[in-house]
Design a protein around this motif. Structure first.
Motif, mmCIF file in Angstrom:
data_model
loop_
_atom_site.group_PDB
_atom_site.id
_atom_site.type_symbol
_atom_site.label_atom_id
_atom_site.label_comp_id
_atom_site.label_asym_id
_atom_site.label_seq_id
_atom_site.Cartn_x
_atom_site.Cartn_y
_atom_site.Cartn_z
ATOM 1 N N LYS A 1 0.797 -1.224 0.000
ATOM 2 C CA LYS A 1 0.000 0.000 0.000
ATOM 3 C C LYS A 1 0.835 1.283 0.000
ATOM 4 O O LYS A 1 0.545 2.202 -0.737
ATOM 5 N N ASN A 2 1.851 1.361 0.863
ATOM 6 C CA ASN A 2 2.552 2.633 1.049
ATOM 7 C C ASN A 2 3.946 2.620 0.426
ATOM 8 O O ASN A 2 4.913 3.136 0.994
ATOM 9 N N ALA A 3 4.052 2.033 -0.765
ATOM 10 C CA ALA A 3 5.368 1.885 -1.408
ATOM 11 C C ALA A 3 5.900 3.210 -1.948
ATOM 12 O O ALA A 3 7.113 3.452 -1.936
ATOM 13 N N THR B 1 -1.909 -5.463 1.593
ATOM 14 C CA THR B 1 -3.279 -5.977 1.466
ATOM 15 C C THR B 1 -3.255 -7.168 0.530
ATOM 16 O O THR B 1 -2.661 -7.099 -0.553
ATOM 17 N N LEU B 2 -3.855 -8.268 0.932
ATOM 18 C CA LEU B 2 -3.903 -9.444 0.071
ATOM 19 C C LEU B 2 -5.353 -9.786 -0.235
ATOM 20 O O LEU B 2 -6.246 -9.569 0.585
ATOM 21 N N ALA B 3 -5.560 -10.289 -1.434
ATOM 22 C CA ALA B 3 -6.906 -10.692 -1.861
ATOM 23 C C ALA B 3 -6.786 -11.992 -2.641
ATOM 24 O O ALA B 3 -5.950 -12.113 -3.536
ATOM 25 N N LEU C 1 -2.011 -6.930 6.292
ATOM 26 C CA LEU C 1 -0.826 -7.296 7.063
ATOM 27 C C LEU C 1 0.027 -6.057 7.276
ATOM 28 O O LEU C 1 0.130 -5.204 6.391
ATOM 29 N N THR C 2 0.637 -5.965 8.435
ATOM 30 C CA THR C 2 1.502 -4.825 8.748
ATOM 31 C C THR C 2 2.858 -5.328 9.209
ATOM 32 O O THR C 2 2.944 -6.222 10.065
ATOM 33 N N PHE C 3 3.917 -4.752 8.651
ATOM 34 C CA PHE C 3 5.293 -5.090 9.024
ATOM 35 C C PHE C 3 5.919 -3.880 9.712
ATOM 36 O O PHE C 3 5.960 -2.784 9.148
ATOM 37 N N LYS C 4 6.406 -4.076 10.940
ATOM 38 C CA LYS C 4 7.096 -3.016 11.670
ATOM 39 C C LYS C 4 8.582 -3.076 11.325
ATOM 40 O O LYS C 4 9.223 -4.124 11.462
ATOM 41 N N LEU C 5 9.139 -1.936 10.902
ATOM 42 C CA LEU C 5 10.543 -1.900 10.509
ATOM 43 C C LEU C 5 11.416 -1.388 11.643
ATOM 44 O O LEU C 5 10.999 -0.493 12.398
ATOM 45 N N PRO C 6 12.643 -1.896 11.758
ATOM 46 C CA PRO C 6 13.603 -1.318 12.710
ATOM 47 C C PRO C 6 14.182 -0.030 12.123
ATOM 48 O O PRO C 6 13.943 0.304 10.971
ATOM 49 N N GLU C 7 14.951 0.675 12.942
ATOM 50 C CA GLU C 7 15.674 1.817 12.386
ATOM 51 C C GLU C 7 16.676 1.292 11.367
ATOM 52 O O GLU C 7 17.282 0.242 11.554
ATOM 53 N N ILE C 8 16.867 2.022 10.295
ATOM 54 C CA ILE C 8 17.731 1.535 9.219
ATOM 55 C C ILE C 8 19.183 1.790 9.592
ATOM 56 O O ILE C 8 19.854 2.702 9.115
ATOM 57 N N ILE C 9 19.690 1.008 10.554
ATOM 58 C CA ILE C 9 21.092 1.090 10.966
ATOM 59 C C ILE C 9 21.598 -0.322 11.149
ATOM 60 O O ILE C 9 20.877 -1.284 10.935
ATOM 61 N N ASP C 10 22.843 -0.467 11.552
ATOM 62 C CA ASP C 10 23.490 -1.779 11.585
ATOM 63 C C ASP C 10 23.173 -2.581 12.839
ATOM 64 O O ASP C 10 23.798 -3.600 13.074
ATOM 65 N N GLU D 1 -11.008 -2.196 4.605
ATOM 66 C CA GLU D 1 -11.327 -1.171 3.618
ATOM 67 C C GLU D 1 -12.238 -1.756 2.540
ATOM 68 O O GLU D 1 -11.942 -2.811 1.977
ATOM 69 N N ILE D 2 -13.313 -1.081 2.248
ATOM 70 C CA ILE D 2 -14.249 -1.510 1.207
ATOM 71 C C ILE D 2 -14.035 -0.589 0.004
ATOM 72 O O ILE D 2 -14.506 0.565 0.001
ATOM 73 N N VAL D 3 -13.329 -1.085 -1.011
ATOM 74 C CA VAL D 3 -12.956 -0.229 -2.145
ATOM 75 C C VAL D 3 -13.495 -0.748 -3.473
ATOM 76 O O VAL D 3 -13.507 -0.015 -4.461
ATOM 77 N N THR D 4 -13.925 -2.002 -3.533
ATOM 78 C CA THR D 4 -14.436 -2.562 -4.786
ATOM 79 C C THR D 4 -15.881 -3.010 -4.616
ATOM 80 O O THR D 4 -16.378 -3.159 -3.486
#
Length: 683
Positions: free
Chosen positions: A70-72, A125-127, A143-152, A623-626
């Motif tokens: 969704k938020n690419a 979002t999967l369908a 589905l939601t993926f939580k990202l870490p800070e982009i460091i080592d 979300e109802i979009v279709t």
């Protein structure tokens, strides 16, 4: 009192039918590959007996699984397509396509590259569609993926020694898996506390169902046997046997060389299959089966091969190749034998080339390891006779003599290849829905091809390389009779016969000029209205249907009829079964045409709702979009059920009259249910 009892029965039946099914449970995690690259891993656990359809299920069949990130935009990019683990492949005789699906577990991996270092989460979002015998449901999830800070902090490159009772095991940990529920703080704590997780990210190879691979192997084996009986290969058997018996000093050496020769033939053709798989890629081959241009190219190739077999020309490799290889064959030892096998492949190419090409085309359309498996089957059938007759020269006396019958085999293969070619042209036409090669025309082409083959076998047609025949052999006569029977079997297909023997080859009945067969006249249509009501559509078997609830309800009030509310799907297998085998019967079809107003709500419709009509479902939070989302949410909200097919009988004010039913293959049971609804409407 009677009304109270009826109300209670209706209530209990409603409660019995009210059921929100959730057969698929999703878990997610992230694997960090570098500072900016992550693998989004999505695993599904599927309830027993249910199956979830793959992303690669061919068009025209059940609904494909789709992932939408969704938020690419301005945050991350997708690296390649979403990979998936092992799936099964089974032919579906309702949609007349192969269907790919998962049972018990499904595994998906998407590699992304983060471009926004402040990105905190990724939403997916999967369908798709998940089915069990008797019902299907839409598999929509967020589905939601939580990202870490982009460091080592997550990347760990150290050797951790794990001490056991038996030995010290040195394990290098290159990557640590991050559960999507963990926060950055928790990840830091996990690293500080030296909590080390075992990392095993296995991308299971896409696996064709064993039955499908065995089918490819068996067909390829028959193809190799057919190639053996052609003028380019069969006469070489005694020559090869003579070489091994004369050149070998002992019988044991002769047998050893014969075995090496057979193994060499297998190696050469398996190498060819491996190259095809490597060049195109196992996953890419799968997609070719629904690509228009590849199907058109395959059609052209097979027509080219067929024309060669019918005698118009020969496909030969340059003589210089054969001469160079032949010189290498004099070197002796295994290398010399290997070049002898290569020489056989080159010299016999005019006969084996079209068969090998056809097998590779057909196997390539199946994808995966099919080309390699196909070449194993082909080469095994080709190599075995050379090996066995060289090991047991006495068997040579039982071989039939070469003659005109070899060309008959070659020409027969040409007719078969020509017929098969039109299957690929049909695939291309079905994908674009061009309706250029509909079922009737396809069957006419096959009837002409197989009819011409029958005439040829009876000696009524002569082709360029045929020898004059004074009489038919018994074998040729039997083959002519068999082909004639098959030709006659095809003819009733023009009048609507299902032709189950060739199910999946011609286009389906729905893809034809006359869906009920040429010359078919449905007497039940006599006297039917010639124009459709406003907003109505022609549904299955000519039933007037509405695809919008409010429009159908308004028409029901106008004509004073009860409503059959049908929650269905374009890709719903069980919905098609009900329509094909229950609705079409003489007991049911008149009722649906004359006594009810049919409202079919398609829960998998991809038509997007206007922005002002889109909303978040109070019931599910989705979300109802279709349009499909809307009707699925309506079914869940009103009936607490999300399975299809699902049928309800309503009065012309939209009130339920009877209990709801799902998949009901028993015609009498379904008829009784419809009549109960009619009786309730009349009271």
């Amino acid at each position: 009192m009677k009304k109270l009892i009826a109300l209670l029965v209706l209530l209990f039946s409603f409660l019995g039918n009210a059921q929100i099914l959730d057969p698929v449970k999703w878990t997610t995690k992230i694997v960090q590959k570098s500072n900016t690259e992550f693998e989004l891993i999505m695993d599904a656990t599927i309830d027993t007996d249910w199956h979830l359809y793959s992303q690669f299920t061919p068009d025209g069949g059940p609904q494909q699984l789709e992932f939408e990130f969704k938020n690419a935009k301005n945050n991350f990019t997708l690296v390649g397509k979403t990979k998936e683990g092992a799936y099964k492949k089974v032919y579906n005789d309702i949609f007349e396509v192969d269907e790919y699906f998962f049972t018990k577990k499904a595994h998906f991996v998407q590699l992304i590259k983060v471009t926004n270092p402040k990105l905190k989460e990724i939403k997916v979002t999967l369908a798709g569609q998940v089915c069990i015998e008797g019902k299907c449901i839409q598999e929509d999830d967020n589905l939601t993926f939580k990202l870490p800070e982009i460091i080592d902090i997550v990347k760990v490159e150290e050797v951790v020694k794990v001490e056991s009772n038996e030995e010290n095991i040195s394990t290098e940990i290159a990557t640590i898996e991050i559960d999507s529920a963990l926060t950055t703080t928790e990840i830091k704590a996990e690293k500080i506390d030296n909590v080390v997780a075992e990392v095993i990210t296995t991308d299971e190879p896409v696996e064709e169902e064993k039955k499908g691979l065995w089918t490819i192997f068996f067909l390829a084996f028959l193809g190799g046997f057919a190639a053996l009986l052609t003028p380019c290969v069969f006469p070489m058997i005694p020559m090869t046997v003579s070489f091994f018996t004369k050149q070998s000093k002992t019988k044991a050496e002769g047998k050893r060389n014969a075995i090496l020769y057979g193994i060499s033939i297998i190696l050469i053709y398996v190498l060819l299959g491996t190259i095809v798989t490597w060049v195109f890629g196992a996953d890419a081959l799968n997609a070719l089966s629904t690509n228009v241009w590849f199907n058109v190219i395959f059609f052209g190739l097979l027509v080219f091969f067929a024309t060669s077999f019918l005698g118009a020309f020969e496909i030969v490799l340059p003589n210089s190749w054969a001469n160079k290889v032949d010189k290498q064959a004099d070197r002796g030892g295994f290398v010399g034998i290997l070049f002898m096998a290569l020489a056989l492949a080159i010299v016999s190419f005019s006969c084996t080339g079209p068969i090998v090409g056809t097998l590779l085309v057909e196997a390539a359309s199946k994808g995966g390891l099919a080309p390699i498996v196909g070449m194993v089957g082909f080469s095994l059938a080709l190599a075995l006779p050379f090996m066995l007759f060289a090991m047991f020269p006495g068997w040579m006396n039982s071989l039939p003599k070469s003659g005109g019958w070899l060309n008959t085999v070659k020409v027969s293969l040409g007719f078969l290849e020509l017929a098969l070619a039109f299957k690929f042209l049909s695939n291309a036409d079905l994908v674009v829905q061009g309706h250029y090669l509909e079922r009737e025309l396809f069957l006419i082409i096959w009837i002409v091809i197989f009819g011409a083959w029958a005439l040829y076998l009876f000696g009524k047609l002569m082709l360029p390389h045929d020898s004059p025949i004074s009489h038919l052999s018994v074998g040729r006569l039997y083959m002519a009779i068999l082909v004639s029977m098959f030709t006659l079997y095809l003819i009733p297909g023009l009048w609507g016969a299902p032709l189950k023997l060739i199910s999946g080859f011609p286009p389906p009945m729905t893809y034809s000029e006359s869906p009920n067969g040429v010359g078919y006249k449905n007497e039940r249509n006599v006297g039917a209205i010639s124009t459709l009501p406003e907003h109505a559509h022609k549904g299955p078997h000519g039933i007037i249907a509405f695809h919008d609830y409010e429009e159908g309800l308004a028409y029901a009030k106008e004509v004073g009829k009860p409503i059959l509310l049908d929650f269905t799907g374009y890709a719903c297998v069980n919905c098609r079964k009900m329509e094909d085998f229950v609705w079409s019967t003489p007991e049911i079809l008149p009722l649906l045409k004359d006594k009810f107003v049919l409202i079919s709500l398609y829960v998998d419709s991809k038509e997007e709702l206007p922005k002002e009509e889109q909303y978040i479902s109070p019931e599910t939070g989705k979300e109802i979009v279709t349009v499909g989302n809307k009707w699925s949410d309506y079914q869940i909200t009103r009936y607490k059920n999300n399975a299809q097919p699902y049928y309800i009988i309503l009065d012309d004010n939209g009130k339920d009259l009877t209990k709801q039913v799902g998949y009901t293959p028993d015609v009498e049971e379904y008829k009784t249910w419809l009549e109960e609804g009619l009786n309730a409407f009349k009271k």
